[in-house]
Write a protein that holds these residues in place. Structure first.
Motif, PDB file in Angstrom:
ATOM      1  N   VAL A 150       0.978  -1.503  -0.175  1.00 55.61           N
ATOM      2  CA  VAL A 150      -0.174   0.122   0.191  1.00 55.61           C
ATOM      3  C   VAL A 150       0.741   0.934  -0.276  1.00 55.61           C
ATOM      4  O   VAL A 150       1.447   1.155   0.991  1.00 55.61           O
ATOM      5  CB  VAL A 150      -0.735   0.542   1.104  1.00 55.61           C
ATOM      6  N   GLY A 151       0.963   2.255  -1.092  1.00 57.15           N
ATOM      7  CA  GLY A 151       1.344   3.587  -1.367  1.00 57.15           C
ATOM      8  C   GLY A 151       0.565   4.242  -0.636  1.00 57.15           C
ATOM      9  O   GLY A 151      -0.476   3.899  -1.155  1.00 57.15           O
ATOM     10  N   ILE A 152       1.563   5.198  -0.032  1.00 53.05           N
ATOM     11  CA  ILE A 152       0.686   6.516   0.438  1.00 53.05           C
ATOM     12  C   ILE A 152       1.599   7.798  -0.350  1.00 53.05           C
ATOM     13  O   ILE A 152       2.936   8.013  -0.376  1.00 53.05           O
ATOM     14  CB  ILE A 152       0.878   7.154   1.935  1.00 53.05           C
ATOM     15  N   THR A 153       0.702   8.275  -1.273  1.00 52.71           N
ATOM     16  CA  THR A 153       1.483   9.779  -2.598  1.00 52.71           C
ATOM     17  C   THR A 153       1.920  10.240  -1.584  1.00 52.71           C
ATOM     18  O   THR A 153       1.385  10.748  -0.010  1.00 52.71           O
ATOM     19  CB  THR A 153       0.689  10.437  -3.310  1.00 52.71           C
ATOM     20  N   ARG A 154       2.639  11.911  -1.948  1.00 56.53           N
ATOM     21  CA  ARG A 154       2.927  12.956  -0.836  1.00 56.53           C
ATOM     22  C   ARG A 154       1.406  13.690  -1.075  1.00 56.53           C
ATOM     23  O   ARG A 154       2.250  14.363   0.646  1.00 56.53           O
ATOM     24  CB  ARG A 154       3.879  13.870  -2.015  1.00 56.53           C
ATOM     25  N   GLU A 155       1.219  13.634  -1.384  1.00 61.21           N
ATOM     26  CA  GLU A 155      -0.317  14.748  -0.886  1.00 61.21           C
ATOM     27  C   GLU A 155      -1.441  13.213   0.235  1.00 61.21           C
ATOM     28  O   GLU A 155      -2.524  14.288   0.506  1.00 61.21           O
ATOM     29  CB  GLU A 155      -1.153  14.728  -1.908  1.00 61.21           C
ATOM     30  N   GLY A 156      -0.348  12.518   0.073  1.00 61.75           N
ATOM     31  CA  GLY A 156      -2.081  11.868   1.098  1.00 61.75           C
ATOM     32  C   GLY A 156      -2.912  10.649   0.327  1.00 61.75           C
ATOM     33  O   GLY A 156      -3.748   9.867   1.643  1.00 61.75           O
ATOM     34  N   GLN A 157      -2.742  10.587  -0.274  1.00 59.82           N
ATOM     35  CA  GLN A 157      -3.994   9.722  -1.218  1.00 59.82           C
ATOM     36  C   GLN A 157      -2.718   8.354  -0.646  1.00 59.82           C
ATOM     37  O   GLN A 157      -2.103   7.754  -1.260  1.00 59.82           O
ATOM     38  CB  GLN A 157      -3.938   9.906  -3.029  1.00 59.82           C
ATOM     39  N   TRP A 158      -3.669   6.868  -0.524  1.00 60.04           N
ATOM     40  CA  TRP A 158      -3.524   6.162  -0.237  1.00 60.04           C
ATOM     41  C   TRP A 158      -3.618   5.223  -1.709  1.00 60.04           C
ATOM     42  O   TRP A 158      -4.934   4.922  -2.684  1.00 60.04           O
ATOM     43  CB  TRP A 158      -4.179   5.299   0.649  1.00 60.04           C
ATOM     44  N   VAL A 159      -2.863   4.122  -2.337  1.00 55.20           N
ATOM     45  CA  VAL A 159      -3.481   3.859  -3.979  1.00 55.20           C
ATOM     46  C   VAL A 159      -2.574   1.856  -3.329  1.00 55.20           C
ATOM     47  O   VAL A 159      -1.385   2.831  -2.499  1.00 55.20           O
ATOM     48  CB  VAL A 159      -2.253   3.690  -4.492  1.00 55.20           C
ATOM     49  N   LEU A 160      -3.196   0.842  -3.893  1.00 51.26           N
ATOM     50  CA  LEU A 160      -2.401  -0.196  -3.917  1.00 51.26           C
ATOM     51  C   LEU A 160      -1.437  -0.635  -5.140  1.00 51.26           C
ATOM     52  O   LEU A 160      -1.599  -0.082  -6.207  1.00 51.26           O
ATOM     53  CB  LEU A 160      -3.806  -1.334  -4.565  1.00 51.26           C
ATOM     54  N   ALA A 161      -0.327  -0.740  -4.635  1.00 48.86           N
ATOM     55  CA  ALA A 161       0.908  -0.173  -5.656  1.00 48.86           C
ATOM     56  C   ALA A 161       1.168  -1.585  -5.762  1.00 48.86           C
ATOM     57  O   ALA A 161       0.841  -3.062  -5.058  1.00 48.86           O
ATOM     58  CB  ALA A 161       1.788   0.259  -4.455  1.00 48.86           C
ATOM     59  N   PRO A 162       1.824  -1.909  -6.952  1.00 48.18           N
ATOM     60  CA  PRO A 162       2.349  -3.134  -7.359  1.00 48.18           C
ATOM     61  C   PRO A 162       3.793  -3.530  -6.221  1.00 48.18           C
ATOM     62  O   PRO A 162       4.200  -3.412  -5.751  1.00 48.18           O
ATOM     63  CB  PRO A 162       3.363  -2.577  -8.991  1.00 48.18           C
ATOM     64  N   ASP A 163       2.764  -5.146  -6.286  1.00 49.17           N
ATOM     65  CA  ASP A 163       4.163  -5.530  -5.384  1.00 49.17           C
ATOM     66  C   ASP A 163       5.532  -6.425  -6.206  1.00 49.17           C
ATOM     67  O   ASP A 163       5.919  -7.821  -6.969  1.00 49.17           O
ATOM     68  CB  ASP A 163       3.701  -7.246  -5.132  1.00 49.17           C
ATOM     69  N   ASP A 164       6.089  -5.201  -6.681  1.00 46.82           N
ATOM     70  CA  ASP A 164       7.401  -5.166  -7.108  1.00 46.82           C
ATOM     71  C   ASP A 164       9.057  -4.112  -6.634  1.00 46.82           C
ATOM     72  O   ASP A 164       8.878  -3.015  -7.336  1.00 46.82           O
ATOM     73  CB  ASP A 164       6.978  -4.427  -8.944  1.00 46.82           C
ATOM     74  N   PRO A 165       9.590  -5.114  -6.225  1.00 51.97           N
ATOM     75  CA  PRO A 165      10.591  -4.153  -5.409  1.00 51.97           C
ATOM     76  C   PRO A 165      11.540  -2.857  -6.313  1.00 51.97           C
ATOM     77  O   PRO A 165      11.996  -2.734  -6.251  1.00 51.97           O
ATOM     78  CB  PRO A 165      11.049  -5.956  -5.212  1.00 51.97           C
ATOM     79  N   ALA A 166      11.415  -3.572  -7.706  1.00 56.99           N
ATOM     80  CA  ALA A 166      12.659  -2.970  -8.193  1.00 56.99           C
ATOM     81  C   ALA A 166      12.357  -1.525  -9.112  1.00 56.99           C
ATOM     82  O   ALA A 166      12.815  -0.308  -9.018  1.00 56.99           O
ATOM     83  CB  ALA A 166      13.249  -3.859  -9.537  1.00 56.99           C
ATOM     84  N   ARG A 167      10.528  -1.616  -8.536  1.00 55.90           N
ATOM     85  CA  ARG A 167      10.153   0.010  -8.865  1.00 55.90           C
ATOM     86  C   ARG A 167      10.215   0.570  -7.574  1.00 55.90           C
ATOM     87  O   ARG A 167      10.494   1.615  -8.120  1.00 55.90           O
ATOM     88  CB  ARG A 167       8.411  -0.355  -9.179  1.00 55.90           C
ATOM     89  N   TRP A 168      10.514   0.559  -6.170  1.00 57.04           N
ATOM     90  CA  TRP A 168      10.415   1.360  -5.542  1.00 57.04           C
ATOM     91  C   TRP A 168      12.180   1.080  -4.615  1.00 57.04           C
ATOM     92  O   TRP A 168      11.923   1.605  -3.832  1.00 57.04           O
ATOM     93  CB  TRP A 168       9.842   0.608  -4.342  1.00 57.04           C
ATOM     94  N   GLU A 169      12.737   0.575  -5.749  1.00 56.82           N
ATOM     95  CA  GLU A 169      14.894   0.676  -5.122  1.00 56.82           C
ATOM     96  C   GLU A 169      15.544   1.851  -5.803  1.00 56.82           C
ATOM     97  O   GLU A 169      14.594   2.709  -6.785  1.00 56.82           O
ATOM     98  CB  GLU A 169      15.631  -0.943  -5.454  1.00 56.82           C
ATOM     99  N   LEU A 170      16.093   2.652  -4.825  1.00 55.40           N
ATOM    100  CA  LEU A 170      16.690   4.143  -5.374  1.00 55.40           C
ATOM    101  C   LEU A 170      17.856   3.367  -7.008  1.00 55.40           C
ATOM    102  O   LEU A 170      18.133   2.205  -6.130  1.00 55.40           O
ATOM    103  CB  LEU A 170      17.365   3.943  -4.657  1.00 55.40           C
ATOM    104  N   ALA A 171      17.783   4.293  -7.250  1.00 55.12           N
ATOM    105  CA  ALA A 171      18.645   4.263  -8.191  1.00 55.12           C
ATOM    106  C   ALA A 171      19.430   5.267  -9.035  1.00 55.12           C
ATOM    107  O   ALA A 171      19.073   5.941  -8.182  1.00 55.12           O
ATOM    108  CB  ALA A 171      17.916   3.314  -9.403  1.00 55.12           C
ATOM    109  N   ALA A 172      20.496   5.183  -9.723  1.00 53.62           N
ATOM    110  CA  ALA A 172      21.445   6.403  -9.822  1.00 53.62           C
ATOM    111  C   ALA A 172      20.440   7.353 -10.476  1.00 53.62           C
ATOM    112  O   ALA A 172      20.096   6.849 -11.181  1.00 53.62           O
ATOM    113  CB  ALA A 172      22.513   5.583 -10.850  1.00 53.62           C
TER     114      ALA A 172
END
Length: 359
Positions: free
Chosen positions: A46-68
């Motif tokens: 479950v992701g929360i946007t910077r504005e506070g909206q809750w969303v059902l987020a993708p179960d995809d670790p690569a999408r949420w990792e820090l990258a260069a």
């Protein structure tokens, strides 16, 4: 007759959020997504946007990792909007992987308490105290724990008479000092100030993240960290071996946001830290005392300064520290014999065995 397999424990990983540590929260969630035991747990991101909206987020670790060159962000197009957590179906336990205000500060903990939902980590009061460095230090001092000299800059005091604030800092502290937001983490808005000329600008920089500011006298010594884990079934609070972040001072003045998350060369981690046995035990004991002083539950990371003579002073406690596989919290537990996947499971089990309501 074929037996129906038992239902997996459903864990909601809540991440993102409205604070300046949004991207770090997403990276923490990526680490947990990769490590959690899928044979035991059903994962609901479950992701929360910077504005506070809750969303059902993708179960995809690569999408949420820090990258260069890229900081992950939860946006409204990440998945379907959620008006409440209940819209996503039944949840057994929430893992609030949120750093900073509007998540680590007791706000989501209060929401979950109202809903009667179990969750990982500190409760409302401990989260709020752990987030506000001013009240954190008051609680530590009230329990007889050692803290360094500091001055609190309240919004009204700065807005009405900044020169009086500067005079107070000059009278009560010795330079250099660190100026930081009172309720932020990940070294956001933190400035090392060598003399009086840079103080006002540093306070304004910190106020960009939080109107309440802390000015701390720089302490001579090594920055040492210790990971704390609550006890199972009423057992004692546990402390890891201490760890140390060794900063390349030719590349960075201190362990700032860039050194923590964006650079591979400005700092390195070492766990266990190279400390005499008696000093290491003093660090571990103080970490447990700090955790219990604020009423901690689940997990915390306690940061201290170790002086050349072995004296130890508590800097701060983090009730939801960075929790990726390469974060100091998990690395210290790995050095203590508890692997990252097992650590994730241990925290979930601690939450599941904790009663809801007042405790």
């Amino acid at each position: 007759m074929t037996e129906t397999p038992p239902r997996k424990v459903r864990v909601a990983l809540v991440f993102g959020g409205r604070s300046g540590e949004h991207a770090i929260s997403a990276a923490t969630a990526a680490g947990v997504m990769r490590a959690i035991d899928r044979d035991t747990y059903d994962v609901l991101p479950v992701g929360i946007t910077r504005e506070g909206q809750w969303v059902l987020a993708p179960d995809d670790p690569a999408r949420w990792e820090l990258a260069a060159g890229r900081l992950p962000e939860v946006t409204t197009d990440a998945g379907p909007a959620l008006a409440s957590l209940g819209e996503a179906g039944p949840v057994d336990v929430v893992f609030p992987l949120l750093h900073g205000p509007y998540g680590e500060d007791g706000t989501i903990q209060g929401l979950l308490e109202l809903a009667g939902v179990r969750y990982v980590g500190a409760g409302v009061l401990a989260s709020a105290v752990g987030m506000d460095k001013h009240y954190m230090k008051l609680v530590f001092a009230g329990h007889g724990l050692p803290v360094g000299p500091y001055v609190v800059v309240l919004p009204r005091a700065w807005e009405q008479d900044p020169s009086a604030v500067v005079d107070r800092v000059q009278a009560e502290l010795r330079f250099p000092v660190y100026v930081k937001p009172a309720r932020a983490g990940s070294s956001l808005g933190v400035t090392r100030v060598e003399d009086l000329t840079g103080l006002a600008d540093a306070i304004e920089e910190a106020r960009a993240h939080d109107p309440k500011v802390l000015v701390e006298q720089a302490l001579v010594g090594r920055e040492i960290e210790c990971a704390v884990l609550g006890g199972r079934a009423g057992g004692p609070t546990r402390a890891s071996v201490p760890g140390e972040i060794v900063v390349d001072h030719d590349a960075a003045d201190f362990y700032d946001f860039e050194a923590k998350y964006l650079s591979d060369s400005q700092a390195r981690t070492q766990a266990p830290a190279d400390l005499p046995d008696d000093v290491a035990e003093r660090v571990r004991a103080l970490a447990v005392q700090a955790f219990e002083a604020i009423g901690g539950e689940g997990l915390s990371r306690v940061d201290v300064f170790v002086a050349p003579d072995g004296d130890v002073v508590i800097n701060e406690i983090n009730t939801m520290p960075g929790f990726t596989p390469i974060s100091m919290y998990s690395k210290m537990w790995e050095a203590s014999g508890l692997a990252y996947t097992d650590l994730v499971g241990e925290l979930i089990q601690l939450a599941l065995e904790r009663p809801v309501g007042l405790r």
